[in-house]
Design a protein around this motif. Sequence first.
Motif, PDB file in Angstrom:
ATOM      1  N   THR A  97       0.830  -1.202   0.000  1.00  0.00           N
ATOM      2  CA  THR A  97       0.000   0.000   0.000  1.00  0.00           C
ATOM      3  C   THR A  97       0.869   1.258   0.000  1.00  0.00           C
ATOM      4  N   LEU A  98       1.893   1.264   0.843  1.00  0.00           N
ATOM      5  CA  LEU A  98       2.796   2.418   0.895  1.00  0.00           C
ATOM      6  C   LEU A  98       3.560   2.589  -0.412  1.00  0.00           C
ATOM      7  N   LEU A  99       4.043   1.472  -0.969  1.00  0.00           N
ATOM      8  CA  LEU A  99       4.800   1.551  -2.217  1.00  0.00           C
ATOM      9  C   LEU A  99       3.932   2.066  -3.373  1.00  0.00           C
ATOM     10  N   ILE A 100       2.732   1.513  -3.491  1.00  0.00           N
ATOM     11  CA  ILE A 100       1.843   1.941  -4.577  1.00  0.00           C
ATOM     12  C   ILE A 100       1.416   3.393  -4.380  1.00  0.00           C
ATOM     13  N   LEU A 101       1.059   3.744  -3.137  1.00  0.00           N
ATOM     14  CA  LEU A 101       0.584   5.104  -2.877  1.00  0.00           C
ATOM     15  C   LEU A 101       1.649   6.145  -3.186  1.00  0.00           C
TER      16      LEU A 101
END
Length: 424
Positions: A97-101
Amino acid sequence: MIFILIAVFVLLVLSAFFSGSETALTAASRPVMHQLEQNGSKKAALVNRLLMRKERLISSILLGNNLVNILASALTTSLMISLYGEAGVVYATISLTLLILIFAEILPKTYAFQNADRVALFIAPIIRFLVYCTTPVIWLISVLINLILKLSGAKYDSSSALGRGDEEIRGAIELHERGAGNVKTERDMMRSVLDLADIQVGEVMVHRKNVESIDVDMPREEIIKLILDSPYTRIPLWQYNADNIVGVLHAKALLRALYGNPERTQTAEDFIKIAAKPWFVPETTNLDDQLDTFRERHEHFALVVDEYGVLMGIITLEDILEEIVGDIADEHDITTPGIHREANGSYTVDGTVTIRDLNRECEWSLPDEEAATIAGLILHESRRIPEAGQTYIFFGFRFEILRRQRNQIKSIRITPAQRSPVTS
């Protein structure tokens, strides 16, 4: 493990590409792309073709973006479970989630938004290939969506968005910074152009009370003197009664007749012969249509009648142009009182000033659906003919009647509510 990490990295790069492409193509300037295409840019032409089918474009990008995101999520979850067991699901969710966001959404979209035109030109060929490859899948998805909407009773019409053109233009106009100078003038002109189709001739015409006309049965010398002394070049001629307009005499036509053969202007019939045939238009005609008709007929002057055929006033090409650009004064125009700003922030306004002119001049939003002039608005709201000195407060303004002549309101003082004194 290394293979999975490399695959996840590549998928995140693809996700960033799709996110940035969507932002760049939707934020790209259509006027800039159109101009670049006119200058011979093939990439700009490709961008314009993609934007013409925006629904299919967005669907293809979303298909690719969701595909790579879901695949990256599946691979990451599989890796984390193999390393940490059941807790790997939580680790995979948080980390991905952090990487995509950050790297696949915010970062590429921010860059693409700030460099929309340049990015759109760069990625257009790649996106065209993507759209070409995904067209069969998008078509099947569209059929499925339409079927679901039909079964649920919802209506969908892709052409419904076409009617938003005026609202988008109006919104862009209103986004201009409010203020004086050229910005305000240009905004008022563009807004007036859009309003032409909504304004009727009867709202901007010169009322018959203020129309200068001539009885064609008057003595010859008086007719000639009135025409030569008038500041207007076209004068309506009437016979027997003021509603019976028999012609519109142009000052130049009269001068030609006097110069060529003075004997041609001896009787009423002579003046009628050299006058133009009167042209009558209904008061409900909108200004857009009337402007087109003026151009088609090569005429600048028309007589306005109501549904009973009674003369209401006159409309000229200059009246319509002034509705767009504001007052056009020349050396022959007669100046009349209009809108005067007082030192205390109030305005002294002539009763015949139109509500649209007042709104445009003062940046107000007084309603003009029920009345064309400010005096008409006061009569409509008060439901009576007010006396001089009476005060009304409505629509956030204080209206004080300064002068009344017979049954006509001649002058009003208007004060915005925040500046008006407390009254009982």
